[in-house]
Design a protein around this motif. Structure first.
Motif, PDB file in Angstrom:
ATOM      1  N   LEU A 100      20.389  42.441  73.564  1.00 18.32           N
ATOM      2  CA  LEU A 100      19.310  42.448  74.553  1.00 18.32           C
ATOM      3  C   LEU A 100      19.808  41.755  75.817  1.00 18.32           C
ATOM      4  O   LEU A 100      20.420  40.690  75.750  1.00 18.32           O
ATOM      5  CB  LEU A 100      18.071  41.718  74.030  1.00 18.32           C
ATOM      6  N   ILE A 116       9.331  39.883  74.768  1.00 14.20           N
ATOM      7  CA  ILE A 116       9.889  40.801  73.775  1.00 14.20           C
ATOM      8  C   ILE A 116      10.410  40.038  72.562  1.00 14.20           C
ATOM      9  O   ILE A 116      10.187  40.439  71.409  1.00 14.20           O
ATOM     10  CB  ILE A 116      11.002  41.646  74.419  1.00 14.20           C
ATOM     11  N   LEU A 134       8.416  47.071  74.254  1.00 12.28           N
ATOM     12  CA  LEU A 134       9.865  47.212  74.379  1.00 12.28           C
ATOM     13  C   LEU A 134      10.255  48.302  75.380  1.00 12.28           C
ATOM     14  O   LEU A 134      11.382  48.314  75.878  1.00 12.28           O
ATOM     15  CB  LEU A 134      10.481  47.504  73.011  1.00 12.28           C
ATOM     16  N   LYS A 162      15.739  43.916  77.562  1.00 12.96           N
ATOM     17  CA  LYS A 162      15.997  45.341  77.368  1.00 12.96           C
ATOM     18  C   LYS A 162      17.145  45.531  76.379  1.00 12.96           C
ATOM     19  O   LYS A 162      18.152  44.828  76.430  1.00 12.96           O
ATOM     20  CB  LYS A 162      16.346  45.994  78.705  1.00 12.96           C
ATOM     21  N   ASN A 200      13.107  37.794  78.924  1.00 17.15           N
ATOM     22  CA  ASN A 200      13.158  38.309  77.558  1.00 17.15           C
ATOM     23  C   ASN A 200      12.189  37.645  76.589  1.00 17.15           C
ATOM     24  O   ASN A 200      12.132  38.028  75.418  1.00 17.15           O
ATOM     25  CB  ASN A 200      14.576  38.178  77.007  1.00 17.15           C
ATOM     26  N   LEU A 232       9.361  40.285  68.575  1.00 17.64           N
ATOM     27  CA  LEU A 232      10.363  40.627  67.566  1.00 17.64           C
ATOM     28  C   LEU A 232      10.575  39.515  66.550  1.00 17.64           C
ATOM     29  O   LEU A 232      10.845  39.780  65.375  1.00 17.64           O
ATOM     30  CB  LEU A 232      11.694  40.946  68.248  1.00 17.64           C
TER      31      LEU A 232
END
Length: 704
Positions: free
Chosen positions: A444, A316, A306, A449, A313, A320
């Protein structure tokens, strides 16, 4: 016929038999036979064949049935590893030098001979092997003997060669007295099952991943101290089983009828079961240690990922949401289908994180805002519901129903099932994103991010105007914002803004004292008529009092003296937006001392925390007066005192002046902050006098 041993004699024999390996002297003897040469032997494929042999041989004996495996063995696996070939010599040696000679000393062993010495001889012969290999080799030799015996017995009646061999082995007596042997073979097969279980556990210890658990440190170091004893008793049980198998050759009816041997096997099985249970406890501690290490590794890996810049994305989101590829982890409502995380690639993603204590009001408002965005192609964002539950609580039908109920109210992506969430991700959500119980909305960007750790506040305050829901966007929105009617009521009741543009006075009021509400609305309408102004009264209710609001709205509607927000859901939204404003301001380091919007928000919230009503009076979009219920009612009831001033300077300025005259330094404000994913501030000052307010804790079990 030999007499069956008494219970007292059996107990004494059991104590003697089980005492051998349990004292420190005998344990030293067992460990003294252990001199491994470092060779690595994976015995798991061999165990598959051993188990298959035992289970296929057993059904041939009446009363000794064990469910057979499917028609397959691990032979192909063993051939690939060449393990059976590598161990063939030592297995033959165990069989020829130790187990087969038992046939010549059967009577001695059965009559109480030294089975311990035979066990120690086997341990010495297998000294260069690891503990799991020792046990597996001994079991393999027993499986060969038992398999040969089973084949002859099974084929006795149909195969001439088997019949001839059976005659030479003097097995016809066994067949003739098979009913008398029922208890013997039940005990034998029970012991074999217990031995296999213990052996699997010993092998399981050997296969524990060394990168997560060290043999030199607890809990594995503690567990390994019990392995020599477990191996000893398993090999000793092998000796007892071999003795029983070889003793069947040429036995007399008297020996067939004896129950002593069955008791010995049952006692050994009991011992093996106890050993197995203890090993299972030790394994549980080891797996707990491994899980903790894996969890730490996964968590640190998640933190690292992260923090690293990504092309998109998906990486990540996979860490998650769900890292594996075996299932599609997301459910897409509008297509009624399961999808991969890739469906979110390069989109702004809002992770809606909550437990199951989500209200219908919250979901309806979120859905209204989200649904409006679907018709605007420029709003490229998706919401994903991440339900966080306590994994220590067993999943039940009630939880499943609650999950499905909440899922049915969501038009966005949802997690396929809460149980698929990795512990590392849950820990990150709790520790880094500070999720406790209240819903949060983590934003995000298309590269994954985190651009806002909790965008729920701005989402509920400004809706889709807050896109792309970054912290910078929230700061920019506040810079351009002021305390005005549009911010106060938004579009919860669009007519309010229309009335303001038409030059009408608008009074937004609340509370739960029905007597005050009747007196206030009657007096306000009477004063408006006397002042020659057009006044629209709008009841905004009270936070967290849904059922009482329902009854009050019914009375207001019947009296016809006031408008009210469209429904209870709108009333909830009105109050939650004010709380969001407060937390959003605090999130950006603002304080009530220097921020006018925060002062007004806290004032209205403190009004709501009191036991009486309150009112705000607006003219236009920015000119406003506000007060507690008793003071503004008293002010309106004394309209004659300031009526002339109202005609001279205007109704609202005159109202403000008279409220100021009525204000006393003695007052009591309460501010109740239930929270919307935000922390409770250490210091809160009174919105009226600026002095620090005392902090109290309140526990409430319901919201009505």
């Amino acid at each position: 016929m030999s007499a069956a041993p008494s219970h007292r004699q059996m107990a004494r024999n059991e104590r003697r038999m089980f005492a051998a390996s349990d004292d420190s002297t005998m344990l030293k003897q067992i460990q003294g036979t252990h001199a491994p040469d470092g060779r690595d032997v994976d015995v798991r494929p061999i165990l598959e064949i051993i188990e298959d042999v035992f289970k296929r041989a057993a059904p041939s004996i009446p009363g000794a049935h064990i469910e057979s495996l499917d028609d397959k063995t691990g032979a192909a696996v063993v051939d690939e590893n060449g393990m059976l070939e590598a161990l063939a010599f030592v297995i033959q040696k165990v069989s020829c030098e130790v187990l087969r000679p038992l046939s010549m000393i059967t009577c001695k062993c059965a009559g109480g001979g030294d089975a311990h010495a035979t066990t120690m001889a086997l341990l010495s012969l297998l000294s260069s092997y690891s503990w799991d290999a020792k046990v597996a080799i001994a079991l393999t030799a027993l499986a060969i003997a038992y398999g040969e015996f089973g084949l002859v017995v099974q084929l006795f009646s149909s195969h001439p060669l088997a019949k001839s061999v059976a005659v030479l082995k003097q097995l016809p007596d066994v067949m003739e007295h098979s009913n008398a042997l029922k208890s013997r073979f039940e005990a034998l097969n029970n012991l074999i099952g217990a031995m296999l279980d213990v052996t699997k556990r010993i092998v399981e210890f050997r296969q524990l991943p060394q990168q997560y658990i060290s043999a030199e440190q607890p809990p594995l170091s503690v567990a390994m101290t019990h392995i020599p004893t477990a191996a000893y008793w398993t090999i000793r049980s092998v000796v007892a089983c071999a003795t029983q198998i070889f003793s069947l050759i040429g036995m007399s009816y008297e020996y067939v009828s004896s129950t002593t041997e069955a008791w010995e096997l049952s006692s050994l099985a009991h011992k093996e079961r106890n050993i197995h249970d203890h090993l299972m406890q030790q394994l549980a501690l080891c797996y707990q240690h491994i899980d903790e290490k894996k969890h730490i590794e996964a968590y640190n890996n998640l933190v690292r990922i992260l923090d690293l810049p990504q092309l998109d994305n998906t990486r990540i989101l996979r860490h998650l949401i769900y890292l594996k590829d075996d299932i599609m982890p997301l459910y897409e409502k509008h297509t009624n289908s399961r999808v991969h995380v890739e469906a979110l690639r390069r989109k702004t993603v809002l992770l809606l994180i909550s437990d199951f204590d989500v209200t219908e009001e919250e979901l309806r408002i979120l859905d209204q805002i989200y649904s409006k965005s679907r018709s605007k192609p420029e709003l490229q964002y998706e919401i994903v519901w991440i339900p966080i539950i306590d994994k220590t609580i067993p999943w039940s039908e009630a939880l499943q129903q609650r999950f499905e109920q909440l899922e049915s109210m969501m038009s966005w992506y949802t997690l396929h099932h809460p149980k698929i969430m990795e512990p590392a991700a849950i820990r990150y959500i709790r520790e880094v994103w500070n999720f406790d119980k209240k819903m949060i909305l983590v934003a995000l960007d298309p590269q994954g991010k985190v651009v806002c750790q909790n965008a729920l506040h701005m989402f509920l305050i400004w809706g889709n105007f807050a896109y792309p829901f970054t912290t910078m966007k929230e700061e920019a929105l506040w810079r351009d914002e002021s305390w005005r009617l549009e911010l106060f009521v938004d579009d919860i009741q669009p007519q309010i803004i229309e009335w303001a543009h038409e030059g009408r006075y608008v009074c937004v009021y609340g509370g739960e004292d029905m007597d005050w509400i009747r007196r206030f609305t009657h007096t306000a309408n009477k004063v408006a008529a006397a002042a020659g102004i057009t006044l629209e009264l709008v009841y905004a209710g009270k936070s967290n009092a849904k059922e009482r609001m329902r009854k009050i709205v019914q009375v207001i509607d019947k009296d016809g003296h006031s408008h009210y927000l469209p429904d209870l859901n709108s009333m909830w939204y009105f109050w939650i937006r004010l709380e969001c404003m407060l937390y959003s301001k605090m999130q950006h380091g603002k304080g009530v001392e220097s921020d006018s919007i925060m002062q007004e928000v806290m004032t209205v919230l403190s009004f709501d925390g009191s036991d009486q009503g309150w009112a705000t009076m607006w003219f236009g979009l920015t000119d406003m007066a506000r007060s507690k219920g008793d003071m503004i009612l008293d002010c309106l009831m004394k309209f004659e005192d300031w009526q002339e001033n109202a005609l001279r300077i205007g109704f609202l300025p005159a109202l403000k002046e008279h409220l100021q005259e009525l204000h006393t330094p003695h007052h009591c404000n309460r501010l109740i902050l239930p929270g919307v994913g935000g922390g409770i501030p250490e210091k809160v000052v009174c919105a009226e006098c600026g002095r620090p307010m005392e902090k109290y804790f309140m526990y409430r079990c319901c919201t009505d």
